[in-house]
Scaffold this active site. Sequence first.
Site, PDB file in Angstrom:
ATOM      1  N   ASP A   1     -23.178  10.683 -11.398  1.00  0.00           N
ATOM      2  CA  ASP A   1     -24.529  10.298 -10.978  1.00  0.00           C
ATOM      3  C   ASP A   1     -24.530   9.521  -9.675  1.00  0.00           C
ATOM      4  OD1 ASP A   1     -23.408   7.936 -11.861  1.00  0.00           O
ATOM      5  OD2 ASP A   1     -24.946   7.510 -13.366  1.00  0.00           O
TER       6      ASP A   1
ATOM      7  N   CYS B   1       0.826  -1.212   0.000  1.00  0.00           N
ATOM      8  CA  CYS B   1       0.000   0.000   0.000  1.00  0.00           C
ATOM      9  C   CYS B   1       0.858   1.260   0.000  1.00  0.00           C
ATOM     10  CB  CYS B   1      -0.941  -0.001   1.190  1.00  0.00           C
ATOM     11  SG  CYS B   1      -2.140  -1.342   1.149  1.00  0.00           S
TER      12      CYS B   1
END
Length: 219
Positions: free
Chosen positions: A139, A45
Amino acid sequence: MALQIGAVAPDFEAETTEGKIRFHDWIGSSWALLFSHPKDFTPVCTTELGALAKLKGEFDKRGVKLIGLSVDPVDKHTKWSDDIAETQGAAPNFPMIGDTDLSVSKLYDMLPASTTGDANARTAADNATVRNVFIIGPDKKIKLVLVYPMTTGRNFQEILRVIDSLQMTAKHRVATPADWKQGEDVIIAGSVTDDEAKTIYPQGWKSPKPYIRIVPQPR
């Protein structure tokens, strides 16, 4: 039931390294990339956050906001940023969510709803399923979900390629073939009839099979 493409991305409030946000308000009229990490100070990470920081300009050009998540607290994210800058040459230049109560991880089906306990007491292995990528449209609907194992770093060039495809196909009635890249030919969507296609593409198309209609990428 895991979150599916086309579902509305769950809204939430959370503390981040850039202050408190409400997720849908934070997205606004942009696209968003939400990506998660099982634990701070983990090696794969660390490389991912550095790589993404260096690529932020490419996401900005596409109108995509970046936001990370780890179950660790925000102050720990800030300390991790120093390590990322030192080892990767760039520190995160986007907000990182502190999900200490695991609420966002559970809301996005990255951890079972029954999961309890102190985030600080959890190991990366406990949170192995918190290694996801969600691309969310203006959206507020989910356009893509990727789930990675802890041992495989994410390919952000592929994620940029997918965003290019998603944004183009949202505007034009086309699809992109395998391994497509910007500037290459595309396929007329199956929802477009031949009669409609003749209006949209009066120059015609290549058709090795009736169901494969190849045209230049729309501009």
